[in-house]
Structures are given as C-alpha cells and as structure tokens.
Design a protein around this motif. Structure first.
Motif, PDB file in Angstrom:
ATOM      1  N   ILE A 178      33.143   7.201  59.390  1.00  0.00           N
ATOM      2  CA  ILE A 178      33.382   8.492  58.752  1.00  0.00           C
ATOM      3  C   ILE A 178      31.935   8.554  58.022  1.00  0.00           C
ATOM      4  N   VAL A 179      31.353   9.782  58.367  1.00  0.00           N
ATOM      5  CA  VAL A 179      29.954  10.116  57.939  1.00  0.00           C
ATOM      6  C   VAL A 179      30.013  11.230  56.813  1.00  0.00           C
ATOM      7  N   ARG A 180      29.338  10.923  55.764  1.00  0.00           N
ATOM      8  CA  ARG A 180      29.222  12.033  55.057  1.00  0.00           C
ATOM      9  C   ARG A 180      27.836  12.933  55.339  1.00  0.00           C
TER      10      ARG A 180
ATOM     11  N   VAL B  43      22.678  14.823  60.452  1.00  0.00           N
ATOM     12  CA  VAL B  43      22.385  13.544  60.012  1.00  0.00           C
ATOM     13  C   VAL B  43      23.043  13.243  58.622  1.00  0.00           C
ATOM     14  N   GLY B  44      23.354  12.150  58.512  1.00  0.00           N
ATOM     15  CA  GLY B  44      24.355  11.872  57.226  1.00  0.00           C
ATOM     16  C   GLY B  44      24.353  10.234  56.787  1.00  0.00           C
ATOM     17  N   ILE B  45      25.237  10.033  56.142  1.00  0.00           N
ATOM     18  CA  ILE B  45      25.377   8.583  55.395  1.00  0.00           C
ATOM     19  C   ILE B  45      26.697   8.068  55.678  1.00  0.00           C
ATOM     20  N   VAL B  46      26.932   6.902  56.459  1.00  0.00           N
ATOM     21  CA  VAL B  46      28.088   6.261  56.511  1.00  0.00           C
ATOM     22  C   VAL B  46      28.817   6.008  55.587  1.00  0.00           C
ATOM     23  N   GLU B  47      30.325   6.399  55.544  1.00  0.00           N
ATOM     24  CA  GLU B  47      30.836   6.472  54.300  1.00  0.00           C
ATOM     25  C   GLU B  47      31.929   5.144  54.464  1.00  0.00           C
ATOM     26  N   GLU B  48      32.480   4.864  55.761  1.00  0.00           N
ATOM     27  CA  GLU B  48      33.379   4.023  55.993  1.00  0.00           C
ATOM     28  C   GLU B  48      33.370   3.536  57.559  1.00  0.00           C
ATOM     29  N   THR B  49      33.844   2.618  57.778  1.00  0.00           N
ATOM     30  CA  THR B  49      33.677   2.078  59.389  1.00  0.00           C
ATOM     31  C   THR B  49      35.117   1.380  59.544  1.00  0.00           C
ATOM     32  N   GLY B  50      35.384   1.623  60.773  1.00  0.00           N
ATOM     33  CA  GLY B  50      36.462   0.930  61.318  1.00  0.00           C
ATOM     34  C   GLY B  50      36.349  -0.568  61.521  1.00  0.00           C
TER      35      GLY B  50
ATOM     36  N   ALA C 260      31.647   4.742  67.131  1.00  0.00           N
ATOM     37  CA  ALA C 260      30.563   4.887  66.309  1.00  0.00           C
ATOM     38  C   ALA C 260      29.343   4.139  66.689  1.00  0.00           C
ATOM     39  N   ASP C 261      29.554   2.873  67.155  1.00  0.00           N
ATOM     40  CA  ASP C 261      28.391   1.854  67.671  1.00  0.00           C
ATOM     41  C   ASP C 261      27.619   2.708  68.648  1.00  0.00           C
ATOM     42  N   THR C 262      28.207   3.289  69.403  1.00  0.00           N
ATOM     43  CA  THR C 262      27.220   3.873  70.580  1.00  0.00           C
ATOM     44  C   THR C 262      27.112   5.448  70.687  1.00  0.00           C
ATOM     45  N   SER C 263      27.394   5.916  69.264  1.00  0.00           N
ATOM     46  CA  SER C 263      27.153   7.485  69.107  1.00  0.00           C
ATOM     47  C   SER C 263      26.548   7.829  67.686  1.00  0.00           C
ATOM     48  N   LEU C 264      26.263   6.699  67.094  1.00  0.00           N
ATOM     49  CA  LEU C 264      25.133   7.004  65.899  1.00  0.00           C
ATOM     50  C   LEU C 264      24.187   6.384  66.254  1.00  0.00           C
ATOM     51  N   TYR C 265      22.966   6.755  65.439  1.00  0.00           N
ATOM     52  CA  TYR C 265      21.638   6.073  65.630  1.00  0.00           C
ATOM     53  C   TYR C 265      21.125   5.680  64.248  1.00  0.00           C
ATOM     54  N   ARG C 266      20.621   4.576  63.835  1.00  0.00           N
ATOM     55  CA  ARG C 266      20.024   4.273  62.635  1.00  0.00           C
ATOM     56  C   ARG C 266      18.788   5.058  62.261  1.00  0.00           C
TER      57      ARG C 266
ATOM     58  N   VAL D 102      33.597  -1.885  64.279  1.00  0.00           N
ATOM     59  CA  VAL D 102      32.330  -1.132  64.335  1.00  0.00           C
ATOM     60  C   VAL D 102      31.409  -2.460  63.701  1.00  0.00           C
ATOM     61  N   ALA D 103      30.360  -2.512  64.612  1.00  0.00           N
ATOM     62  CA  ALA D 103      29.566  -3.784  64.372  1.00  0.00           C
ATOM     63  C   ALA D 103      28.381  -3.442  63.918  1.00  0.00           C
ATOM     64  N   THR D 104      27.744  -2.382  64.124  1.00  0.00           N
ATOM     65  CA  THR D 104      26.192  -2.030  64.110  1.00  0.00           C
ATOM     66  C   THR D 104      26.010  -1.400  62.650  1.00  0.00           C
ATOM     67  N   PHE D 105      26.841  -0.661  62.124  1.00  0.00           N
ATOM     68  CA  PHE D 105      26.992   0.205  61.015  1.00  0.00           C
ATOM     69  C   PHE D 105      27.596  -0.309  59.870  1.00  0.00           C
ATOM     70  N   ARG D 106      27.041   0.041  58.645  1.00  0.00           N
ATOM     71  CA  ARG D 106      27.626  -0.375  57.348  1.00  0.00           C
ATOM     72  C   ARG D 106      27.670   0.609  56.495  1.00  0.00           C
ATOM     73  N   PRO D 107      28.918   0.896  55.411  1.00  0.00           N
ATOM     74  CA  PRO D 107      28.726   2.116  54.508  1.00  0.00           C
ATOM     75  C   PRO D 107      27.371   2.208  54.114  1.00  0.00           C
ATOM     76  N   GLY D 108      26.825   3.205  53.748  1.00  0.00           N
ATOM     77  CA  GLY D 108      25.640   3.589  53.208  1.00  0.00           C
ATOM     78  C   GLY D 108      24.372   3.580  54.240  1.00  0.00           C
ATOM     79  N   ASP D 109      24.572   3.397  55.567  1.00  0.00           N
ATOM     80  CA  ASP D 109      23.625   3.557  56.397  1.00  0.00           C
ATOM     81  C   ASP D 109      23.165   4.718  56.726  1.00  0.00           C
ATOM     82  N   ARG D 110      21.943   5.283  56.833  1.00  0.00           N
ATOM     83  CA  ARG D 110      21.639   6.836  57.037  1.00  0.00           C
ATOM     84  C   ARG D 110      21.610   6.604  58.474  1.00  0.00           C
ATOM     85  N   VAL D 111      22.321   7.668  58.991  1.00  0.00           N
ATOM     86  CA  VAL D 111      22.547   7.759  60.522  1.00  0.00           C
ATOM     87  C   VAL D 111      22.343   9.204  61.147  1.00  0.00           C
ATOM     88  N   LEU D 112      21.713   9.186  62.423  1.00  0.00           N
ATOM     89  CA  LEU D 112      21.570  10.339  63.300  1.00  0.00           C
ATOM     90  C   LEU D 112      22.801  10.508  64.150  1.00  0.00           C
ATOM     91  N   ILE D 113      23.423  11.850  64.104  1.00  0.00           N
ATOM     92  CA  ILE D 113      24.682  11.738  64.792  1.00  0.00           C
ATOM     93  C   ILE D 113      24.415  12.399  66.342  1.00  0.00           C
TER      94      ILE D 113
END
Lengths: 345, 345, 345, 345
Positions: free
Chosen positions: D29-31, D63-70, D128-134, D73-84
C-alpha cells in the motif's frame, strides 16, 4: 530423511537428516525423484570450494514433486512435477532483471553449496516461482535432469556466448560432459563443422557419436595445425573452453580466427597467460559466464519437440541408496566411461 | 616531393622522393593538405614494428585533394577533397564484407607501414573507393584529420566494443589521445559516469575538460576502491584499456563489474595475466580490435552535425617543413602537453 | 548467341542476340551453364514490372564460367566457375557498406530487369567482384542455382528478419518455392514447430517432406484456431508471409503472438489493412526486405557442409533449347507440380 | 480517503472511498505524494476503453511512500519513497522473463484500468517488488513522476524500438507529451537531426526548446518534401509515430528511408493502410509496443546523473483537491499549452 552430506575435504556420507521446512513465503519443498552428480560436487569434495562448509547436503540438479509451498508461491502447487534449476533466482534484483540469474543478490548457485542441496529425499527451494520449471507433458524425466545444469551451461556459456552460427566452424576443447553438452546444443545453429579436442579417446568416441564432424587428440595430434588446415589458415569462428586449466585456455588462443570468440565454460583455479601482444589486433572476444539458466524455457521447448537428445548424456543409473557407488563411478570417468549418472528415489 | 622517411630504429629525415604514381586501376593519388602524427609512428621509430622496413614514408592520417584516379575508381574525381582512412579496404574480401576492414586481405593498416604513407606532399591510396571519404560541406578540415584514425579507434575499439549505454558507468584507463577519443565518443551514448584514470595530471585536466565525470591518478589514488565506492561495490559496466601494458590491463580486471566488458584499445607488446580463477564466473567479455574505420560515415555525420568536438584534440600546429619539430613536440607529450598535432602543407 | 527475350506483356521468344561485351572495368562476361526461372520472370511477362522494358533478356539466376574480366576485376579469372547473385552490388556505396546490397545505388536487382539477364548463352555481370561467388569444391551445380535468389530470399527476408530461434514456433503462409525455401532454412535454427499454410495440397505435401511439423489448408481449415490451439492461445513467434496478397498479409496479423514478428517475403501489388487498433499494444514487428544476398557466403558454407538440401527444390530439368517449354511447366505449377526448373546449356 | 473516480463516459468525480488494504502477500500500500494525468485517462473518460468499468479510481502514475507491505515483499519497507510504474509485473511469467512486462499474465497495465489507480490518497500496488522503484538520493520527485509512464513510453516504444543511433536522422510525428518524451530521450543516442512534426505551433515551440533540430507544421508545410530535402532524398532512418490516427501512420510510411524503422507509439482506434505495394522492397521495419517500463532502472540512472531533463515536461501544478481543475487544464492543452500537470497531496 536420507541425504548425501559433505564432511570436509575427501569426506562424505549418506546420513539421516531432518526434512527441510519452509523458511520464507517464496520457498517450496520438493520431494526428489531423480538427481545426478556434477563435476562441481567433486570439486567441493576435493576442498576446492571453501564457501561450501562441512555439514552441507550436496547436489544442485534434479526433478521432483512439489510437496509444500510458501504463501507467496503463485505458480506451483503440491503435486506439481518440477525441474529444479541449479541457479536460484529472485526475479527482481537488478541482475535477475537482466537475465543474469547467476548473480542474483539473494540466489545464484546456492543449492548444495551455501544451502542444502538436492542429493536428499527432500530439498528446500528458495524463490520457487523463478527457480523451478513445470515438467512438460511427455518429456522423459531422466533426460530432464540434464536441464538442471549441464545443458544450460554448455549452451549459455559455450554456444550462446560463442555466437555459433549457420556455416561457422566451432572448436570445443574438452569432451567431458559439459563439452559434450556444448556439442549437442551447438547443433541448434547448424555450424558447418564442430571440432572436438580431448586427451581421452573414449570421450572422442562419444563426441563422434554426438555429432562432432572432426575429433583430435591433443596428446598426439598437431591440433593447431589441423584446425588451420580445415579453415584455410584462419582458425575457428567459435572456440569453447570446456576444461578449466591454463594450458587449454592458452590452446584456445591459438585456435581462434580473427573476428572469432573464445567462450570460456571451464571452472578455473589458476590465472592464465593472455597473449595480447598477438591478440590485441585480432578483433576477438573472450567471454566468461557462470550459467544463468535463463534459457531453461527455451531448452524445455527443444526437448519437448524432440530436437535435443539430452538423454544421450546418461551412461549409468543408480538408486539413491547407491549414491556412494554413483560417486565412485562418476569420479572415475576415464575408467568407467561415465558421462552423467542418474540417481533415482 | 618532400616526405618524412623512416631509416631504421631511431632514424628519420625529411627527404626528397619521387611523386607516387597509380599502380592499380583502383588507386588514387592524393595531394596532402593536412596530416598528423600517431603514437604508432613513434612505435615504428623505436623499432617495435618489424613489418615496417627502412625507406618507408610514414603517416596514415590526413586530408587532401584527389590529384589522379585509376580507371576503376568510380566515386572520386580529381579535385575532390577527401579524408584518408588509416585502413585500406578492398570492400570485397570476406573480412570487408563483415565490416572488418582491418583484416582486408589486400589492405588493412598498410599506409605508412607496408606501403608509403601520408607524411609527404602526395600519397598513393589503394582501393580508393572504399578507403577515402568525401569531405562534407562546412566541416573543419583540421577536425577532420582526427577522423583518419584516433576517433574511430577510440570509438570502435573502446566505445562500441564496450557497449557504452545510457546510464552506465564507464572507466577509461589511459588519458592519452586515444583514451580521450574514447571519452569524447562515449558521450554519444549518455553514460551516467565516465571515470578517467592516468598517471599524468595534465592529461587528467584534459579529461575533465572533455567531459570526464571523475578522474583518478593511479600513481596516488586507490583507483579500485574509488570505482567500487562510486558503484555500490560493483565496478564499471565498461572498462576501456587505452595504454597497452600488462599492468593497466590487469587493473581493468579489478575494475570491471559482473556482466561488464573490458574493451582493449591499447597496442600491447607483452602478454598479460588473465585472472580466470576469479573472472570465470563473472559473466564478463574482453574484446580486442584493430580499428576497422567502418564507422567513418557515422562519425562524419556526427561531426557535420556539430555533435563531436574533434578539434579539441588538437594542441599544436606546424607546417610540413616543420615536421621534425612536430615529431619532437609529439614525442615529448608529458612536457609539451601535446595531444594531436596538425601538420599543414 | 541464343537468349530468351521479353517483348512486352504476354510475349517472349528465344532469339538470336549478339554476345555481350565488357562495358566497365569491373564487369565480367560469364558463359552460362545452368539457369532457372523465377516467379518474378512471370510477373514481368504479365506486365507487372514496368521498369522492365521490351527487348530485355530475362533471368537473374544461374551458374557459369567466367569468360572474360575487366581490368579492375581482382577476384575472378577466365575459367573460374561462378555462382551469379540475383543482386548486383558495388560494395562501396552507403547501402552496400551496410550489407543492404538490394539498394546498391548502381546495382540491386538489375539483371534481367534493367540490363540483360542470364537466360542466354552469355551474360555481362557488373561489379563482378562483389556479385559473383566462386563455386566451392564438390558442390552440386544444380543445387547451387538455388542460391542465386530463392534460398537467400527465403532465408534473409523470412528466417533472419523473422528471428527464428531454437524452440520457437514458426508459421509460413504460402508453400510455393519461396515459402519452401524459408522452410528449409528455418531449420538452421531448430524451431520447435514449423507450420505451413497453403491452398494447394500438393504444395503441403512438399512442405511435409521438407520438414514442416504441421500443415494447414486455409481453404478448408480454421488456421487461426489451429495455430492458437498449438500455442496455448498465443500465436506464432515468427510468421512469414510468402504469397504477396492483402488477404494472406492480413492472415499473418491474426497468427502472430505478442512479442512476435511478421516477416514479409511476398511481392505485393496492393496495399493491405494493418490492424493497428489491435496490434498497437502487441509488441510486434513487421519487416519487409528485398533480398540482399549478403548471406550468400554463409549459405555456400552450409551447402558445402551438406547442411542444406537445396536440390530438393528442383522438380524439372530442361535444356536451354527447351526454355519455352520450361516456362510453360513453371507457369502451370499447380498442374505440373513444378517448384524450380533447371535449364542447362 | 479521497479518490478521482470514473463513472462512465464523460463522468468523473472526486469521491470519498475506503482506503485500500493488502490483498496478496506480494502487495504494497502506497501513500501518494504526487501524481499526474495521462492521455489514456482522457481516453477512458471518452468511453474508448471498455475494459475500464465505472467505479474505477483512475491514474497509473506517481510517487509515494510505502505505508504497508505484504509478507512476501522483500525489497521495500514502510517509509520507503517509491516511484510507481504504470505497468505491474510479476517478474516470473514467461513475458516478464523476456522483459515484456506489458504482457505480464497477472499484471501489465492494470492500475487505474482493471484495478483502482493512483489518483487517490492511497493505492494498492500488486507485485510490489517488481513494480515499484526506490527514489534515488537527490532526485526531484516531480521530475520522477515523468518516469512512471511518459518517458519510458517515448523511450522504449519510440527511441529503442526505432534504434536511434549516433549520426542518424529521426522524424517524430506528433509533438504532444509522448512525442516530446521521445524527443528528450532520443538525444541519449546523439542523432544528427531530430525533426518534429505537428499541427500546433505551440507544441513545435516546445519541440525546439527541447532539442528538435527541425520542426514542420503538417497543416502548412510539405513535410515529405522537406524531410527528403534534408536527407538527400532518402527519408528518415527512424520515424516515430506519436499520434495514433491512420493519417499520421500513413505519413510515416512516406517519411521512412530504405532500411529505416517506423516505431509506433500512438494508441490507435482504427486500422490504417499499409502500402506494401511500395514498401515490400524497402527493407523497413514497423514496430508496435505497449510500454514495458523495463528501462526504468536505466532512466533512473540518467535522471540521477542529470542527463535527462524530465521536469521540462511539467507545465502546471495543482493540489489533489484541485484535480478536477487539473483535468480541465490537461484536456484543453491546445488552449492551456499544458504538457504534463503535477498533482500534489
């Protein structure tokens, strides 16, 4: 369960070990049906692979049945028959995105090396969705075991990197299992000639049976002169190194034509001389590669279409109880004439 | 006519020689307007190129005016202004058909080497149709001289073989004229970083002015550590060797990332160590190439479009009478800060 | 000499004509040994090729013996046995430098079109060095005639442009001579399946004999449904159009898989509908090509290595005196089951 | 949360909707921080995209901030800024393995189309791992929004498929946002000329500012004649179609040089005429592609290295409350001169 365990240089035994269990949501547990032994397993047993620690279950090849899957595994279900790739790939790191699975930041060659392997009743497979392949209908499972490692190795590191092309001349130095795997898959591209070079007459016999157009024994023949004679003095367009010692790599430098490629497949323990004083102006390429198994889907299609006689590489068969005997046979290949052994559960 | 003649190791003079005449129906005679001196000319003068015999007029670069053409020359007429390629190409042998003009069976690098060259008032150009290029409208002729050899060399052997790509990291070992030519042409492909490495601060100054994003002095800096730090530990995607000694080639092996390429440009006199015990599994390629000048049409277009500042390589200018002084200046580059010299008739 | 002359739409005769003589220093005169008839010759006779004027000697294929060479011809001497390429290439214009000989600014397809052709006792070949090929030792000359046009056409326009790959699925629409040439050469790359589609059962018989894995009659079969069924609904990776009418080109659009290629080989007289409203998002490529014959050296090597059964395309044989009968047989292929005819002097 | 909801052709509103929650272990989930509007959103609103059903939250960029991950999901953690990425990719199906993410069997273009999109306070991102970019350090987040869709679209479908090369001539038909994105990224490869063609003088102004070397108004200029005049009669090496109507696609067929490529970017609603009667012999390729965003890592590197002025595409800025006004501005681009709008939370 039973497992073949490495206990330090020169030592291995068939031990009782606990069944593996899921460690990550992307894992699968596979019940092994068939496995084999790789030259790399022998390297580990000689103590040449220090990253493999004592206590490790060996093996990175095989076919089995999915027993259990983590909650994030989307492609496989318990009961699916699967081919295990020797390379584990997460499918999402920068290397995996480029198809360079061998350098996956959380995978690569880890099975039977950094984590327990396939020479056991069960194995845990990380990144199952991108490291297992469904067994196609009607494909012989013994033949399929050859797609875990040896055929993609010969194909990717030798044939694809070497850019084998219709009408070209290919020279393969080393007619062991991996050199023969390159020989089998080079024929996908219809070269005019495939020249196999080895010290062992038995292996050159296999080479002729597998489609080599010319064979030379470098203990006896003037190989460089012979290849030049066959190519109007130019040399081979593709030279595949499938041994892994400095002398054979240096031989490759004498065999390659201007504009040609030396595709290294061999696992090397020592540096080699590179004759740049001669080669700098020869417009050649030298490639190295740890197999990525990114061509496994392609190889599965050629196997299913009966275009690849993978089973030809199998010379001996054992049950899993006989795995120590299988090692003995495989390790003494010049005497036993073993290429690949099949070990069935 | 006047000509700069090689008289054996360490000896050269500006001599009176007869004007060349047509020897084959595909020849042209060109009256020289501008030429330059190449590092290879210095190699010859050191006696390092035994295939170049005493009595030879040196030089394989330049711009001139067609004076006379053989009956089979279809593309050029007397009066045409032309760029002379350092590589003569028949356009019909198997190597030329593949664009590998450097290995043309009746051409290749012969000018100022196996036949008389361009450091003279006139020069005979074999295979004129495929070895000369019409000077495009509005292009500076001094800049154009840089397209005879140095720019295609840096571009083909370094940038194209090295597969420089948008966003990639390029490291160039050696900031002499050919390394700088690679630096200029690497920018055609918009890499994220171009790291130049040399022992000479003056040349690193040029490198920064020519677009290097980072420069290191390998006499002083921990270059390997610095490149690793810039690339999250991976190394450079493309490493270009532009020196030609074992130490720099071996440095390249420490700089290249898994999946990367070492593109050799340097002229080597000795073999080098190739660390296959480490690189066999790194999925790298090493390429060598004698410049083919098959990209000359492409480079002419970029020059005409003002996308290539070829003239930046020119640091000194001389008249043809002063050619011995020009040699002196070019041979003492670390003192004179010479890159390329222009010699005008 | 005797020559088959085009006298305007629907009219041809075997006439007495003067022997050709050298017109440029790069010309050769070839005494014909064997020739054949091409579908294009029939097009000319229908009046579909207005650039071919009445009075023209037809023919652009064949094998012969060099009788005489211009002073600039370097590769051939009187007495050499040669293959004639249907494409004349100067080897020096910008198109020839790219291997795009079909667009040579002073060549291309001119034989039997803009200049007199090969259906005669003698023919003048412009740009002889780059338009003739030496007959390799031990190669059957009848088979060789198939390399003048039809095999490079099927191979370059169909197989290479279509990027046929190991394990892939190829569909070829049209099992006439050129479709069958694509079928023969597609096998260089070991696809998993080659599906041939035609309206004529006789031609589908040939297709099966030549290696097609599946054949469909588009007068009767649901070809699109059948190809989908064979490919889990995806379509073919490579679709080769070898007919040249809008309906077959439009069929190709229904057969191609996402990510696939439609390689056009057919000579078209009319525009076709391109269904961009569907295909814009399908990641496909459509290619067109007039054969360049740049792969002739490669095809010669595969023929010499017995990897290409070129002679399989030959169904009928005539003497040159019988050339009008040969035309009759070739023009009525559905009745005579002719593929290619050989006409010998 | 607030969300922009499609209610059927011509109808949209800013509604209150429940926050999305994780639906699969690979979801995040991305804010949202910033989003934009795409031409495709306008197509949906016109009713041209029947697969998008009323009730759908629009938007596939941002662009957003990761709020929650399943849990997987190995690459991202809540708080990470990401490109969608506009394309969701599982990373494991056969299409994803080939980098053809647009055809991912469980992804592709689904955001704001088949599942709820990014024009909302929060969005659920599958795979998310393959659809978002830090978000890289120091990169402007507004510029980054241009990497969700428009820049990879212009780059992959236009520039890469069109094989833009140093010294080549590029013609781009359509100077809207996506045509301009192609213009910006074509410059990665240093073509000699980039010709922009549009009906709108304002957009041609942008084109000149963004690096076009020539601009033509096809309402007024003889574009075909002008491009021929610039290219010695040949045409452009790369022609990029960035409009999506039959007339512009047909214009491309008149602009392309022999041996050139027409790279289609436009979204087409109708079939077009393909002039095979002329093009069959022109050795051209036509490519289509739905953006795969497989080059996002490369584009991120060029952006971080300041080699791509992505922010130049942004003409207007709004808060999320003003999104209906943003739509109004974007939909009336010829009046407002809008290219891309930024909508910030």
């Amino acid at each position: 369960m039973k497992a073949l365990v490495y206990h330090g240089p020169g030592q291995k035994s068939l031990d009782e070990r606990p069944r593996p269990s899921l460690a990550a949501p992307t894992d699968a547990i596979v019940r092994m049906l068939k496995t084999t032994i790789c030259g790399t397993d022998l390297h580990i047993l000689k103590g040449d692979v220090p990253t493999c620690e004592p206590g490790r279950i060996l093996g990175h090849e095989g076919v089995g049945i999915v027993e259990e899957t983590g909650p994030a595994v989307a492609t496989f279900r318990p009961g699916d028959r699967v081919l295990i790739s020797c390379i584990s790939a997460c499918g999402r790191c920068a290397y995996c995105r480029r198809g360079m699975y061998s350098h996956c930041t959380t995978g690569g060659w880890i099975l039977g090396h950094r984590i327990d392997g396939t020479q056991a009743d069960f194995v845990r497979i990380p990144h199952a969705d991108t490291s297992l392949y469904r067994v196609p209908e009607g494909v012989d499972e013994e033949a399929l075991v050859m797609l875990s490692d040896i055929l993609p190795t010969g194909f990717e590191c030798g044939v694809l990197n070497g850019k084998v092309a219709p009408g070209s001349v290919v020279a393969i130095v080393g007619a062991g299992p991996v050199g023969l795997a390159a020989l089998l898959t080079a024929q996908f591209y219809t070269p005019a000639a495939i020249i196999m070079i080895d010290l062992d007459e038995g292996r050159l016999d296999f080479a002729r049976r597998f489609g080599a157009t010319h064979t030379f024994n470098n203990a006896r023949d003037d190989v460089v002169g012979a290849v030049r004679a066959l190519t109007e003095g130019r040399g081979a367009d593709t030279v595949i190194e499938a041994v892994g010692v400095p002398a054979t790599f240096e031989l490759c430098q004498d065999l390659v034509a201007p504009g040609g490629i030396i595709a290294n497949v061999g696992v090397h323990g020592h540096k080699a001389d590179l004759h740049l004083e001669r080669l700098w102006s020869h417009n050649i390429a030298i490639t190295t590669r740890l197999v990525d198994t990114e061509t496994t889907p392609m190889l599965l299609k050629t196997l299913a279409a009966k275009k690849l006689d993978a089973a030809a590489l199998i010379t001996h068969r054992f049950t899993f109880d006989q795995i120590l005997e299988a090692y003995e046979t495989f390790a003494n290949a010049s005497r036993t004439r073993a290429l690949k052994v099949i070990i069935s559960h």
